[in-house]
Write a protein that holds these residues in place. Structure first.
Motif, PDB file in Angstrom:
ATOM      1  N   PRO A  93       0.836  -1.208   0.000  1.00  0.00           N
ATOM      2  CA  PRO A  93       0.000   0.000   0.000  1.00  0.00           C
ATOM      3  C   PRO A  93       0.866   1.250   0.000  1.00  0.00           C
ATOM      4  N   THR A  94       0.340   2.302  -0.582  1.00  0.00           N
ATOM      5  CA  THR A  94       1.092   3.555  -0.656  1.00  0.00           C
ATOM      6  C   THR A  94       0.391   4.701   0.047  1.00  0.00           C
ATOM      7  N   GLY A  95      -0.808   4.467   0.573  1.00  0.00           N
ATOM      8  CA  GLY A  95      -1.559   5.539   1.214  1.00  0.00           C
ATOM      9  C   GLY A  95      -1.882   5.240   2.660  1.00  0.00           C
ATOM     10  N   ALA A  96      -2.528   6.229   3.309  1.00  0.00           N
ATOM     11  CA  ALA A  96      -2.842   6.140   4.735  1.00  0.00           C
ATOM     12  C   ALA A  96      -4.200   5.494   4.934  1.00  0.00           C
ATOM     13  N   SER A 230      12.740   8.397  18.487  1.00  0.00           N
ATOM     14  CA  SER A 230      13.243   8.889  17.205  1.00  0.00           C
ATOM     15  C   SER A 230      12.586   8.191  16.026  1.00  0.00           C
ATOM     16  N   PHE A 231      12.066   6.982  16.249  1.00  0.00           N
ATOM     17  CA  PHE A 231      11.502   6.175  15.168  1.00  0.00           C
ATOM     18  C   PHE A 231      10.062   5.782  15.497  1.00  0.00           C
ATOM     19  N   LEU A 232       9.277   6.762  15.947  1.00  0.00           N
ATOM     20  CA  LEU A 232       7.901   6.477  16.354  1.00  0.00           C
ATOM     21  C   LEU A 232       7.036   5.944  15.215  1.00  0.00           C
ATOM     22  N   PRO A 233       7.081   6.517  13.999  1.00  0.00           N
ATOM     23  CA  PRO A 233       6.284   5.921  12.913  1.00  0.00           C
ATOM     24  C   PRO A 233       6.677   4.472  12.637  1.00  0.00           C
ATOM     25  N   ALA A 275      -3.148  12.298   9.546  1.00  0.00           N
ATOM     26  CA  ALA A 275      -3.883  13.068   8.543  1.00  0.00           C
ATOM     27  C   ALA A 275      -3.938  14.546   8.896  1.00  0.00           C
ATOM     28  N   ASP A 276      -3.865  14.875  10.185  1.00  0.00           N
ATOM     29  CA  ASP A 276      -3.928  16.263  10.632  1.00  0.00           C
ATOM     30  C   ASP A 276      -2.580  16.805  11.080  1.00  0.00           C
ATOM     31  N   ASP A 283       5.448  10.875   7.862  1.00  0.00           N
ATOM     32  CA  ASP A 283       5.273   9.862   8.892  1.00  0.00           C
ATOM     33  C   ASP A 283       4.615   8.605   8.323  1.00  0.00           C
ATOM     34  N   VAL A 284       3.622   8.791   7.458  1.00  0.00           N
ATOM     35  CA  VAL A 284       2.959   7.641   6.839  1.00  0.00           C
ATOM     36  C   VAL A 284       3.932   6.902   5.924  1.00  0.00           C
TER      37      VAL A 284
END
Length: 776
Positions: A93-96, A230-233, A275-276, A283-284
């Motif tokens: 996937p490439t989106g959120a 530092s690497f939360l996502p 998203a906001d 991040d995504v």
């Protein structure tokens, strides 16, 4: 007047600010050497060392290596890295979109599941199944280690961090380690005959026969556990993908603590936040890269297990014996000096690091040790049975293999000279090793002396900023260590003068469990509870707000002293689970409304004080909290960075701070806040949760007693007294920052004393409280 509660803005953070990482040259060189070394040594270093600059830099290089390789994999690989690699049959996937991500990961699970099922079938055979389970154990028994320190001063009270911590609390058995997911996996392995030492044991990887690829995969997970802020996502992506794929539960046969639906809900929550977020798109992208990486790694490790099973299944009886010999040879040579095999001593064969295994097996097969005796046995089998000189060296399965081999030799079965090497996963391991070698652990390096001098010259605000953001400032660790040691040494002043404290008593006493409990009870009744009288005059609103502002900085890092206790590999000390539970309570056990950082922000908001987050650059310029009281927080943050070497000091500090939540001071603050309609939630929470009957204050004393009981069992009474001194200096270091008037007077008294005679220099080795002068 009714109490006014103003809810501050929620922390919607999805990633932390980034910046260049500047580190010491020697530490950077050390990190590069560790990464370039054997994968098993890399795994062990990341597991064992959570206190050094080099370890943080090692973790950073490992993460960059894995993640940069994943990003590079989006383009067509070239050169040596164009080798075949596991690829997903479904486009990533490439989106959120949480549902699209879930579909991608669950499609991968559907591909992996049949391969895992084949490894668990009865026809695979007990030896193959044992080898496969052992090989997976280093990953299964690390658990969700990437969550170990995701909750910290730099990340709390972010919404997503609280959700992650809630999962962490559940996965660790809510502080009762034996109820956690990792303990379940260990028990399931034991039920299937796989008995392994603790993951922190030096022999763990050897006993698991871990392949280089397994060690590298484990190193990635451990590296993420060292740098989660530092690497939360990436933490969110890894957390979802590992649990959704569920390879360990599929292979070991356990039920998941967190079902896929629960981790998908957390994933969707993160994507809504992103998203906001101004950094949301990036991040995504990082999250998706982490998901793709985990899918690749789990497909890769399943392929390793399949390859390993095929190798074991294809081994002849001679080759199986050869594998056992190769396993035990490094430790066996010197025990057999009098035994000869062919024209060489057995010790010469086994001491040879480049032993010709085929030649050895040919000689061993033909030796008199394997020659059948009249009773149908042979010398070697008698030697490994009960009463024999080699009894206990080989496990039951290995002994059965030797027995079958001896029977085959006696039956005249021909030798099979083919001993195929075990290369399971080696191609992938070589690719990852090259990727890690290309990565960098720091953006710029400086000499250690320069960094230490730079750190020592920092003002309190900048030092606090770097300690909170230590993942980005690894060079601050030596400065933090010196700072902690200096404050602990300063605090020993109160061993002599502490009895006069208004809220504490850090004066020295000889430890026994009863003596500790008696001291704690006296502090509770005589200094915290009995002196309480309701205030007859309430200060004006501005004075109350100023008073609260003097406590606020410490409250904004509530619980920090304990946030690194109980990490993977450190769940063996008696108090670890209880101390982790105390920290979990401070963080609301994942419920953001009960999180103490949320509560203090709520209190400050009721005073119209809205601060930047303590991790942000903007906090350096805040004007609501007074400068002169940074020392308390600096000490707590410094202590927290050394959960192994300053463990006893943390236990003592914990006792001090948990008792501080009781009695007169809290009750007066509640009275003052309530009078002016200000929020009292933070004060009420501590007055309740820290209670001396069964709350944190009592638990903190119990933790110390349990720890020192364990020290006594392991090291005797002298070891207890050494540990006790360290515990009590930890308590004194808390009192040092609370009892301002007492410390000021004690320093004056000490300055007025005549210098101690030179002959009393040995006093520093004696117990404080003796009749001689204490060297300070």
């Amino acid at each position: 007047m009714s109490t006014r509660s103003t809810v501050p803005p929620r922390d919607l953070t999805t990633s932390l600010p980034t910046g260049p990482v500047r580190a010491g040259r020697a530490a950077a060189d050390e990190a590069a050497a560790v990464v370039a070394g054997a994968p098993a040594d890399l795994f062990r270093r990341l597991l064992a060392d959570q206190e050094s600059e080099a370890a943080l830099l090692t973790a950073r290089q490992v993460l960059h290596g894995f993640l940069e390789e994943t990003h590079a994999g989006d383009a067509a690989p070239t050169g040596a890295d164009a080798e075949a690699r596991p690829t997903s049959a479904d486009a990533a996937p490439t989106g959120a979109d949480a549902e699209a991500i879930a579909a991608y990961v669950l499609a991968a699970r559907a591909r992996i599941a049949p391969a895992v099922a084949a490894l668990t079938r009865a026809e695979a055979g007990p030896e193959v199944r044992d080898a496969v389970l052992r090989q997976r154990a280093p990953l299964a028994l690390l658990g969700a280690c990437w969550l170990d320190t995701v909750s910290q001063a730099a990340t709390q009270p972010a919404v997503i961090v609280n959700e992650l911590f809630g999962h962490h609390f559940a996965l660790t058995g809510e502080g009762t380690w034996d109820k956690g997911a990792t303990a379940r996996h260990r028990r399931a392995l034991a039920e299937q005959g796989v008995h392994l030492p603790d993951v922190a044991a030096a022999s763990f990887l050897d006993d698991a026969a871990a392949r280089p690829l397994t060690a590298l995969h484990g190193a990635f997970r451990l590296a993420l556990s060292r740098l989660p802020a530092s690497f939360l996502p990436e933490v969110v992506g890894v957390h979802y993908a590992v649990h959704a794929l569920g390879v360990d539960d599929l292979l070991i046969g356990t039920e998941p603590v967190l079902p896929e639906e629960a981790v998908r809900e957390l994933l969707a929550s993160y994507l809504r936040l992103a998203a906001d977020s101004p950094t949301g798109a990036e991040d995504v992208r990082r999250l998706l890269a982490a998901v793709r990486l985990v899918v690749r790694l789990e497909e890769e490790h399943t392929a390793l297990l399949t390859e390993l099973a095929a190798w074991h299944s294809g081994l002849s009886l001679d080759a199986r014996v050869a594998a056992i010999v190769a396993k035990h040879a490094p430790l066996a040579g010197r025990q057999h000096r009098a035994v000869r095999l062919g024209d060489r001593r057995l010790s010469e064969w086994l001491d040879d690091e480049e032993m010709d295994l085929a030649a050895f097996m040919a000689e061993f097969r033909a030796s008199r040790q394997m020659r059948a005796s009249r009773d149908g046995g042979c010398r070697f089998l008698k030697a490994i049975k009960f009463g024999g000189p080699m009894f206990g060296i080989f496990d039951e399965r290995e002994a059965a293999t030797f027995t079958a081999w001896a029977e085959a030799i006696a039956a005249g079965e021909p030798a099979d000279p083919h001993f195929p090497p075990n290369t399971a996963g080696d191609e992938a391991a070589c690719r990852w090793a090259r990727a890690l070698g290309r990565a960098r652990c720091a953006d710029e390096v400086a000499e250690e002396g320069e960094l230490i001098a730079e750190g020592a010259a920092l003002g309190h605000r900048e030092l606090l900023h770097r300690l909170v953001n230590h993942e980005r400032f690894p060079g601050i660790l030596p400065v933090a260590r010196a700072h902690a040691e200096d404050r602990l040494a300063d605090a020993e002043l109160l061993f002599t003068h502490g009895a006069g404290g208004r809220l504490t008593d850090a004066s020295w006493f000889d430890y026994t469990p009863d003596a500790l409990m008696a001291r704690v009870e006296r502090i509770y009744w005589d200094k915290l509870v009995n002196p309480y009288r309701p205030l007859t005059e309430i200060p004006d609103r501005d004075e109350v707000i100023f008073g609260q502002s003097t406590f606020a900085l410490g409250s904004l890092i509530d619980g920090t002293w304990a946030y690194r206790i109980g990490n993977v590999g450190r769940r063996h000390r008696p108090g670890d689970g209880m101390l982790f539970s105390i920290y979990a309570d401070e963080m609301g056990r994942g419920d953001i409304a009960k999180n103490h950082i949320t509560l203090i922000n709520q209190v400050l908001a009721s005073m119209d004080i809205l601060l930047p987050h303590i991790r942000d650059e903007e906090f350096l310029d805040q004007r609501d909290l007074p400068d002169e009281l940074y020392g308390f927080s600096l000490h707590q943050l410094s202590l927290a960075l050394f959960p192994d070497s300053l463990y006893e000091e943390i236990l003592g500090y914990n006792l001090g701070i948990e008792m501080f939540g009781l009695g007169e001071m809290r009750l007066h603050e509640i009275q003052k806040l309530r009078r002016h309609g200000l929020d009292i939630a933070y004060e009420e929470a501590h007055l309740s949760i820290d209670n001396f009957s069964a709350g944190h204050a009592r638990q903190s004393a119990d933790i110390i007693v349990a720890h020192l009981d364990a020290v006594r069992r392991d090291g005797g009474e002298d070891a207890v007294q050494r540990a006790w001194r360290r515990v009590w200096r930890g308590y004194a270091s808390f009192a040092y920052f609370v009892e301002h008037a007492l410390v000021k007077q004690a320093l004056k008294d000490e300055a007025a004393r005549p210098a101690a005679p030179a002959r009393d220099a040995e006093v520093s080795e004696r117990a404080p409280g003796d009749s001689v002068e204490l060297v300070l």
